[in-house]
Write an enzyme that holds these catalytic residues in place. Structure first.
Site, short mmCIF file in Angstrom:
data_model
loop_
_atom_site.label_atom_id
_atom_site.label_comp_id
_atom_site.label_asym_id
_atom_site.label_seq_id
_atom_site.Cartn_x
_atom_site.Cartn_y
_atom_site.Cartn_z
CG ASP A 5 -1.87 1.14 1.29
OD1 ASP A 5 -2.30 1.59 0.21
OD2 ASP A 5 -2.20 1.59 2.40
CG ASP A 43 -1.93 7.14 1.09
OD1 ASP A 43 -0.95 7.56 0.47
OD2 ASP A 43 -3.10 7.38 0.76
N GLY A 86 -7.66 3.99 3.78
CA GLY A 86 -7.80 2.90 2.82
C GLY A 86 -9.10 2.90 2.05
CG ASN A 97 -3.70 12.02 -6.57
OD1 ASN A 97 -3.63 12.71 -7.56
ND2 ASN A 97 -4.77 12.01 -5.78
CG ASP A 133 -1.83 2.36 6.61
OD1 ASP A 133 -2.35 2.10 5.50
OD2 ASP A 133 -1.88 3.49 7.14
#
Length: 216
Positions: free
Chosen positions: A11, A13, A48, A118, A170
């Protein structure tokens, strides 16, 4: 666990870099413009989650036209992109580059699986694009996390069976998606958020690759 890993999916972020703060600032600015109170606690619910779902959570049950929803999502994204433009290689989270280098050197395939639209410009600004076989983002699949589609799509792009993949996540939605895809889930964060993962570490720098790779 009895696993023969071939690929690792990350992932973005909260795993590779921390853009959660940027999301918070962008959503907060939008919310305030719309007369809505938005706190850091509210922001935790968006971890998420897709942009559309995030906006639904912020608006709660407010009646809004589809055109207004599209405009607000675009406005939030403009704010977020302004923050993304400030990212540099110094913003890679402590321990993340070491994990990427170690796994790459061991011959594993690496990919990004992020709900963010993004993700690609962020990865480019971090100067680590060449580390990954593929980058899957919010444009890649219709059904976002907690649906397994993004991770399954990523595995297919790498030519690897889902069962041979492990995911660093996360967010609770991301852990659910990894488990639904039949992949090993490696959670980064508190027990209450990522406790369903096969492995859990408080921070990226705490990850013990030897523990994960030795249990095959």
């Amino acid at each position: 666990m009895s696993k023969e890993y071939k690929a690792f999916i990350f992932d973005l972020d909260g795993v590779i870099t921390d853009t959660a703060g940027f999301h918070f600032l962008a959503w907060k600015r939008l919310a305030e413009e719309e007369g809505i109170t938005f706190t850091r606690k509210d922001n935790e619910q968006l971890r998420g989650v897709s942009r559309r779902k995030s906006l639904d959570l912020i608006l709660k049950n407010r009646e809004v036209s589809e055109d207004s929803i599209e405009e607000m999502m675009a406005r939030k994204n403009r704010y977020y992109q302004d923050y993304i433009d400030t990212i540099t290689p110094e913003d890679v989270l402590p321990g993340a580059k070491e994990i990427l280098d170690d796994l790459k050197n061991k011959g594993y395939k690496l990919a990004v699986g992020s709900a963010s639209k993004n993700a690609k410009p962020a990865i480019e600004n971090l100067n680590i694009t060449d580390m990954f076989e593929t980058i899957s983002d919010g444009f890649s699949v219709k059904n976002t996390k907690p649906a397994p589609d993004l991770f399954i799509h990523t595995a297919e792009k790498m030519g690897v069976e889902p069962v041979s993949c492990a995911v660093f996540e996360d967010a609770e939605a991301g852990i659910e998606a990894a488990l639904a895809a039949g992949m090993t889930a490696i959670g980064i964060g508190p027990e209450e958020r990522v406790g369903e993962a096969h492995y859990r570490y408080d921070q990226v720098k705490d990850v013990n690759l030897s523990e994960i790779l030795s249990e095959k």
